[in-house]
Design a protein around this motif. Structure first.
Motif, short mmCIF file in Angstrom:
data_model
loop_
_atom_site.label_atom_id
_atom_site.label_comp_id
_atom_site.label_asym_id
_atom_site.label_seq_id
_atom_site.Cartn_x
_atom_site.Cartn_y
_atom_site.Cartn_z
N VAL A 1 0.77 -1.31 0.07
CA VAL A 1 0.11 0.02 0.00
C VAL A 1 0.94 1.21 -0.06
CG1 VAL A 1 -1.72 1.27 1.21
CG2 VAL A 1 -1.97 -1.14 1.20
N GLN A 2 0.87 2.04 -1.07
CA GLN A 2 1.42 3.39 -1.03
C GLN A 2 0.55 4.52 -1.02
OE1 GLN A 2 4.51 2.93 -4.05
NE2 GLN A 2 5.89 2.25 -2.50
N LEU A 3 0.79 5.44 -0.59
CA LEU A 3 0.05 7.05 -0.69
C LEU A 3 1.12 8.09 -0.88
CD1 LEU A 3 -2.56 6.34 2.37
CD2 LEU A 3 -3.01 5.96 -0.05
N GLN A 4 0.67 8.72 -1.74
CA GLN A 4 1.64 9.97 -2.06
C GLN A 4 0.91 11.29 -2.18
OE1 GLN A 4 5.18 9.88 -2.65
NE2 GLN A 4 4.54 12.36 -2.36
N ALA A 5 0.97 12.07 -1.09
CA ALA A 5 0.15 13.31 -1.08
C ALA A 5 1.11 14.34 -1.70
CB ALA A 5 -0.28 13.76 0.39
N SER A 6 0.34 15.26 -2.35
CA SER A 6 0.90 16.42 -3.23
C SER A 6 0.09 17.52 -3.15
CB SER A 6 1.36 15.89 -4.62
OG SER A 6 0.32 15.70 -5.41
N GLY A 7 0.64 18.69 -3.76
CA GLY A 7 -0.27 19.88 -3.73
C GLY A 7 -0.07 20.96 -2.74
N GLY A 8 0.92 20.80 -1.73
CA GLY A 8 0.67 21.78 -0.75
C GLY A 8 1.42 22.72 -1.28
N GLY A 9 1.60 23.99 -0.36
CA GLY A 9 2.30 25.21 -0.81
C GLY A 9 2.09 26.20 0.06
N LEU A 10 2.35 27.71 -0.47
CA LEU A 10 2.18 28.72 0.30
C LEU A 10 1.08 29.56 -0.34
CD1 LEU A 10 2.82 31.18 2.49
CD2 LEU A 10 4.50 31.90 0.74
N VAL A 11 0.01 29.89 0.43
CA VAL A 11 -1.09 30.57 -0.19
C VAL A 11 -1.59 31.74 0.74
CG1 VAL A 11 -2.87 28.85 0.88
CG2 VAL A 11 -3.55 30.29 -1.03
N GLN A 12 -2.17 32.79 0.15
CA GLN A 12 -2.52 33.94 0.86
C GLN A 12 -3.76 33.51 1.55
OE1 GLN A 12 -2.73 37.33 -1.46
NE2 GLN A 12 -0.33 37.70 -1.17
N PRO A 13 -4.20 34.05 2.75
CA PRO A 13 -5.49 33.89 3.44
C PRO A 13 -6.83 34.11 2.34
CG PRO A 13 -4.01 35.09 4.84
CD PRO A 13 -3.15 35.03 3.57
N GLY A 14 -7.77 33.27 2.32
CA GLY A 14 -8.83 33.55 1.53
C GLY A 14 -8.58 32.89 0.18
N GLY A 15 -7.06 32.35 0.11
CA GLY A 15 -7.06 31.73 -1.33
C GLY A 15 -7.33 30.11 -1.16
N SER A 16 -7.13 29.63 -2.45
CA SER A 16 -7.38 28.28 -2.47
C SER A 16 -6.42 27.37 -2.98
CB SER A 16 -8.41 27.92 -3.83
OG SER A 16 -9.61 28.71 -3.37
N LEU A 17 -6.30 26.00 -2.54
CA LEU A 17 -5.43 24.98 -2.96
C LEU A 17 -5.98 23.57 -2.99
CD1 LEU A 17 -2.11 25.73 -3.23
CD2 LEU A 17 -2.00 24.52 -0.65
N ARG A 18 -5.46 22.86 -3.93
CA ARG A 18 -5.91 21.44 -3.89
C ARG A 18 -4.91 20.58 -3.99
NH1 ARG A 18 -8.59 18.38 -9.38
NH2 ARG A 18 -6.16 17.93 -9.93
N LEU A 19 -5.04 19.54 -2.84
CA LEU A 19 -4.21 18.63 -2.37
C LEU A 19 -4.72 17.24 -3.29
CD1 LEU A 19 -3.76 18.82 1.23
CD2 LEU A 19 -2.51 20.32 -0.58
N SER A 20 -3.63 16.26 -3.54
CA SER A 20 -3.83 15.06 -4.10
C SER A 20 -3.47 14.17 -3.32
CB SER A 20 -3.56 15.27 -5.78
OG SER A 20 -4.11 15.82 -6.52
N CYS A 21 -4.18 12.88 -3.43
CA CYS A 21 -3.59 11.69 -2.79
C CYS A 21 -3.54 10.63 -3.64
CB CYS A 21 -4.29 11.36 -1.54
SG CYS A 21 -3.63 9.75 -0.79
N ALA A 22 -2.32 10.24 -4.24
CA ALA A 22 -2.38 9.00 -5.19
C ALA A 22 -1.92 7.80 -4.36
CB ALA A 22 -1.09 9.41 -6.09
N ALA A 23 -3.00 6.81 -4.71
CA ALA A 23 -2.89 5.50 -4.32
C ALA A 23 -2.52 4.24 -5.05
CB ALA A 23 -4.15 5.31 -3.43
N SER A 24 -2.10 3.47 -4.41
CA SER A 24 -1.44 2.25 -5.22
C SER A 24 -1.12 1.01 -4.32
CB SER A 24 -0.35 2.67 -6.10
OG SER A 24 0.92 2.95 -5.24
N GLY A 25 -1.15 0.02 -4.77
CA GLY A 25 -0.94 -1.10 -4.15
C GLY A 25 -2.09 -2.06 -3.41
N PHE A 26 -3.29 -1.55 -3.68
CA PHE A 26 -4.42 -2.07 -2.92
C PHE A 26 -5.68 -1.73 -3.81
CE2 PHE A 26 -6.30 1.52 -1.26
CZ PHE A 26 -5.20 2.59 -0.99
#
Length: 125
Positions: free
Chosen positions: A1-26
């Protein structure tokens, strides 16, 4: 089982961000995937979860109405769309997975078995 999170970063208050979790092995259809976060000096907090089979989702009170979790069963990915971000959302975000529990209400299992490496989200001006 592997999980890989991505998409983090620096954002200003009120802003938006999208995180992704890629899963494999199950077989994702039998699992729940959750997003958790931990800020320095604070306990880990469950913020969103989704049942991969039927798409049922749940959210922590601190993010309801601002965050949306979604799944892509073809790409074996779970996304977390975060909007109206606040400095209080600053934390390391983790995705985790656990087999679906038929005898447990909801999907926010605090003791999920498999965890990916975190991705840093910083909300600051």
């Amino acid at each position: 089982v592997q999980l890989q999170a991505s998409g983090g970063g620096l954002v200003q208050p009120g802003g938006s961000l999208r995180l992704s979790c890629a899963a494999s092995g199950f077989d994702l259809d039998r699992y729940v995937i959750g997003w958790f976060r931990q800020a320095p000096g604070k306990e880990r907090e469950g913020i969103a979860c989704i049942v991969m089979n039927d798409g049922y989702s749940d959210y922590g009170d601190s993010v309801k109405g601002r965050f949306t979790i979604s799944r892509d069963n073809v790409k074996n990915t779970v996304n977390l769309q975060m909007t109206s971000l606040k400095p209080a959302d600053t934390a390391v975000y983790y995705c985790a997975t656990e087999a679906f529990r038929y005898d447990y209400p909801g999907c926010m299992y605090a003791d999920m078995t498999y965890w990916g490496k975190g991705t840093q989200v910083t909300v600051s001006s």
